[in-house]
Motif scaffolding. Structure first.
Motif, PDB file in Angstrom:
ATOM      1  N   ILE A  91      -9.809  14.140  19.284  1.00  0.00           N
ATOM      2  CA  ILE A  91     -10.823  13.088  19.230  1.00  0.00           C
ATOM      3  C   ILE A  91     -12.149  13.600  19.787  1.00  0.00           C
ATOM      4  N   LYS A  92     -12.100  14.289  20.931  1.00  0.00           N
ATOM      5  CA  LYS A  92     -13.331  14.839  21.527  1.00  0.00           C
ATOM      6  C   LYS A  92     -13.978  15.854  20.595  1.00  0.00           C
TER       7      LYS A  92
ATOM      8  N   TYR B   1     -13.744  15.987  17.285  1.00  0.00           N
ATOM      9  CA  TYR B   1     -14.345  15.299  16.138  1.00  0.00           C
ATOM     10  C   TYR B   1     -15.630  14.580  16.539  1.00  0.00           C
ATOM     11  N   GLU B   2     -15.650  13.982  17.706  1.00  0.00           N
ATOM     12  CA  GLU B   2     -16.875  13.330  18.170  1.00  0.00           C
ATOM     13  C   GLU B   2     -17.975  14.368  18.401  1.00  0.00           C
ATOM     14  N   ARG B   3     -17.609  15.519  18.945  1.00  0.00           N
ATOM     15  CA  ARG B   3     -18.585  16.577  19.216  1.00  0.00           C
ATOM     16  C   ARG B   3     -19.244  17.083  17.928  1.00  0.00           C
TER      17      ARG B   3
ATOM     18  N   THR C 236     -17.708   9.794  13.422  1.00  0.00           N
ATOM     19  CA  THR C 236     -17.582   8.452  13.968  1.00  0.00           C
ATOM     20  C   THR C 236     -16.104   8.098  13.964  1.00  0.00           C
ATOM     21  N   ILE C 237     -15.568   7.724  15.103  1.00  0.00           N
ATOM     22  CA  ILE C 237     -14.181   7.293  15.189  1.00  0.00           C
ATOM     23  C   ILE C 237     -14.179   5.775  14.999  1.00  0.00           C
TER      24      ILE C 237
ATOM     25  N   GLN D 215     -12.646   2.352  15.025  1.00  0.00           N
ATOM     26  CA  GLN D 215     -11.527   1.730  15.726  1.00  0.00           C
ATOM     27  C   GLN D 215     -10.989   0.489  15.019  1.00  0.00           C
TER      28      GLN D 215
END
Length: 163
Positions: free
Chosen positions: A132-133, A135-137, A141-142, A144
């Motif tokens: 997750i980190k 992909y965010e980096r 956009t995660i 939810q």
């Protein structure tokens, strides 16, 4: 990244054994090795046929395959445009954190641009905080507010429950 040269390339038929091994490693990482039904023949039939339904990018250093990304094309009715679906992304644990995942994503972005794709979509396990980190980096956009839905082969076979 290491001084060694990283190569991101399309898989070939001769890569089938390592692709299958990477699929098993990914399933182990995901905690579901028993769910793998892939075989060399099934992979050959779907990846290397006249109209492949899935594509594989391999990450390689010094002729050692160290990871892969599998993807296929989808269609967004909202965009009225083709998009890419990243099915799996896996890097061997000892090679993580060295830019290999980023290189695979960069190649997927090139493929998306070359094919006028509107976006790249995928899922990530809530039990994968490092993923997750990552992909965010890279700018993902995660989302939810959506949930993955699935009808497995048993549910498909018992359609009478649906109607």
């Amino acid at each position: 990244m290491e001084n060694k040269q990283l190569l991101i390339r399309e898989a070939t038929k001769s890569d089938l054994p390592i692709i299958l091994k990477l699929i098993y490693l990914k399933a182990q990482f995901d905690g579901c090795p028993e769910s793998v039904e892939a075989t060399l023949q099934k992979l050959e039939d779907t990846l290397f046929c006249n109209n492949p339904i899935e594509f594989i990018l391999l990450a390689e250093i010094d002729r050692e395959i160290i990871g892969f990304a599998s993807y296929h094309y989808i269609y967004s009715t909202f965009l009225a445009q083709t998009c890419l679906w990243l099915n799996d992304l896996y890097i061997k644990p000892e090679r993580r954190g060295k830019g290999i995942g980023t290189a695979l994503i960069e190649r997927l972005c090139q493929i998306a641009q070359e094919n006028n794709c509107g976006r790249i979509d995928w899922t990530v396990s809530i039990n994968n905080p490092k993923g997750i980190k990552f992909y965010e980096r890279i700018g993902a956009t995660i989302i939810q507010k959506v949930r993955l839905c699935r009808l497995d082969k048993n549910a498909i076979a018992s359609r009478d429950r649906i109607c």
